[in-house]
Design a protein around this motif. Sequence first.
Motif, PDB file in Angstrom:
ATOM      1  N   ARG A 166      47.935  34.853  37.640  1.00  0.00           N
ATOM      2  CA  ARG A 166      46.693  34.779  38.427  1.00  0.00           C
ATOM      3  C   ARG A 166      46.844  35.485  39.767  1.00  0.00           C
ATOM      4  O   ARG A 166      45.904  36.125  40.250  1.00  0.00           O
ATOM      5  CB  ARG A 166      46.292  33.311  38.626  1.00  0.00           C
ATOM      6  N   ALA A 167      48.026  35.388  40.365  1.00  0.00           N
ATOM      7  CA  ALA A 167      48.271  36.077  41.639  1.00  0.00           C
ATOM      8  C   ALA A 167      48.160  37.581  41.463  1.00  0.00           C
ATOM      9  O   ALA A 167      47.548  38.283  42.286  1.00  0.00           O
ATOM     10  CB  ALA A 167      49.650  35.710  42.184  1.00  0.00           C
ATOM     11  N   ALA A 168      48.729  38.114  40.381  1.00  0.00           N
ATOM     12  CA  ALA A 168      48.670  39.551  40.131  1.00  0.00           C
ATOM     13  C   ALA A 168      47.224  40.020  40.001  1.00  0.00           C
ATOM     14  O   ALA A 168      46.821  41.032  40.601  1.00  0.00           O
ATOM     15  CB  ALA A 168      49.456  39.894  38.870  1.00  0.00           C
ATOM     16  N   MET A 169      46.429  39.296  39.240  1.00  0.00           N
ATOM     17  CA  MET A 169      45.036  39.680  39.040  1.00  0.00           C
ATOM     18  C   MET A 169      44.246  39.569  40.339  1.00  0.00           C
ATOM     19  O   MET A 169      43.406  40.425  40.651  1.00  0.00           O
ATOM     20  CB  MET A 169      44.411  38.815  37.954  1.00  0.00           C
ATOM     21  N   ARG A 170      44.502  38.521  41.109  1.00  0.00           N
ATOM     22  CA  ARG A 170      43.798  38.339  42.385  1.00  0.00           C
ATOM     23  C   ARG A 170      44.106  39.480  43.341  1.00  0.00           C
ATOM     24  O   ARG A 170      43.218  39.964  44.060  1.00  0.00           O
ATOM     25  CB  ARG A 170      44.211  37.009  43.022  1.00  0.00           C
ATOM     26  N   LEU A 171      45.354  39.941  43.357  1.00  0.00           N
ATOM     27  CA  LEU A 171      45.768  40.992  44.287  1.00  0.00           C
ATOM     28  C   LEU A 171      45.282  42.376  43.874  1.00  0.00           C
ATOM     29  O   LEU A 171      45.386  43.317  44.654  1.00  0.00           O
ATOM     30  CB  LEU A 171      47.295  40.999  44.418  1.00  0.00           C
ATOM     31  N   GLY A 172      44.764  42.511  42.662  1.00  0.00           N
ATOM     32  CA  GLY A 172      44.224  43.795  42.246  1.00  0.00           C
ATOM     33  C   GLY A 172      45.042  44.532  41.204  1.00  0.00           C
ATOM     34  O   GLY A 172      44.696  45.661  40.829  1.00  0.00           O
ATOM     35  N   PHE A 173      46.135  43.922  40.722  1.00  0.00           N
ATOM     36  CA  PHE A 173      46.916  44.545  39.660  1.00  0.00           C
ATOM     37  C   PHE A 173      46.123  44.512  38.356  1.00  0.00           C
ATOM     38  O   PHE A 173      45.345  43.595  38.108  1.00  0.00           O
ATOM     39  CB  PHE A 173      48.232  43.793  39.458  1.00  0.00           C
ATOM     40  N   LYS A 174      46.349  45.512  37.510  1.00  0.00           N
ATOM     41  CA  LYS A 174      45.706  45.568  36.202  1.00  0.00           C
ATOM     42  C   LYS A 174      46.717  45.217  35.114  1.00  0.00           C
ATOM     43  O   LYS A 174      47.843  45.718  35.117  1.00  0.00           O
ATOM     44  CB  LYS A 174      45.122  46.956  35.948  1.00  0.00           C
ATOM     45  N   TYR A 175      46.298  44.359  34.207  1.00  0.00           N
ATOM     46  CA  TYR A 175      47.147  43.960  33.080  1.00  0.00           C
ATOM     47  C   TYR A 175      47.325  45.139  32.131  1.00  0.00           C
ATOM     48  O   TYR A 175      46.369  45.808  31.764  1.00  0.00           O
ATOM     49  CB  TYR A 175      46.500  42.779  32.364  1.00  0.00           C
ATOM     50  N   GLU A 176      48.573  45.393  31.740  1.00  0.00           N
ATOM     51  CA  GLU A 176      48.870  46.524  30.867  1.00  0.00           C
ATOM     52  C   GLU A 176      49.345  46.115  29.471  1.00  0.00           C
ATOM     53  O   GLU A 176      49.293  46.916  28.543  1.00  0.00           O
ATOM     54  CB  GLU A 176      49.942  47.416  31.505  1.00  0.00           C
TER      55      GLU A 176
END
Length: 236
Positions: A166-176
Amino acid sequence: MAILNVFGQEVGADVEGWTTRAFPEKVVLKGNYCRLEPLDRDKHGPELFDAYGKAGQKLWTYLPVGPFNILEEYLEFINQLNETGDTVPFAIIDKETKRAVGTLCLIRIDQASGSLEAGYVAFSPELQKTIIATEAQFLLMKYVFDDLKYRRYEWKCDSLNGPSRRAAMRLGFKYEGTFRQVVVYKGRTRDTEWFSIIDKEWIYIRKTFEQWLDERNFENGIQKRGLATIRENLLN
């Protein structure tokens, strides 16, 4: 439009003027609420060990290291981080208390391709869900993209680590994608989820952080607009 080589094969676009990127340095990165300092065994170790102790052993469940039962074990781990050739570790300092409250590291540094990863992300209870936690991430991203001119910034986590995902998505990272059974750690199997931010996305992600961190976005310490909302408005 597809790009074809002389053999009629589809290939990727040329990266004009590309040169190998510099290795990250042990610099101090300053923000309004915190600063990142090169992780120092004697200066930061005891404060971090104390801060992490308030979270108990669950802090280390999804990290490849820890828990650390005595200070000397954690200090030795800091030594190992600083001696690893492809790791640049930082301590997160709360500017108000002047105490170290967490760590962030740059790892898996590929200078030739301009790619690296955020790793050993360990936030104490004093840091979790604070403005500092977000600003610290922003400061390191800004160093990677604006100063070092890297093309790709990665985030990886155990697929079962919901807070990290959730932190990754909140910060703007895209799931690969998910790499299945890619690691055995602490006697357990791990599927690893991969996320990234690339340089062409950094323009609006940087603006997202700047607008979120603006003091006008807060009232009595409570955010008016979240990162996701700001990011969506910038893209639309």
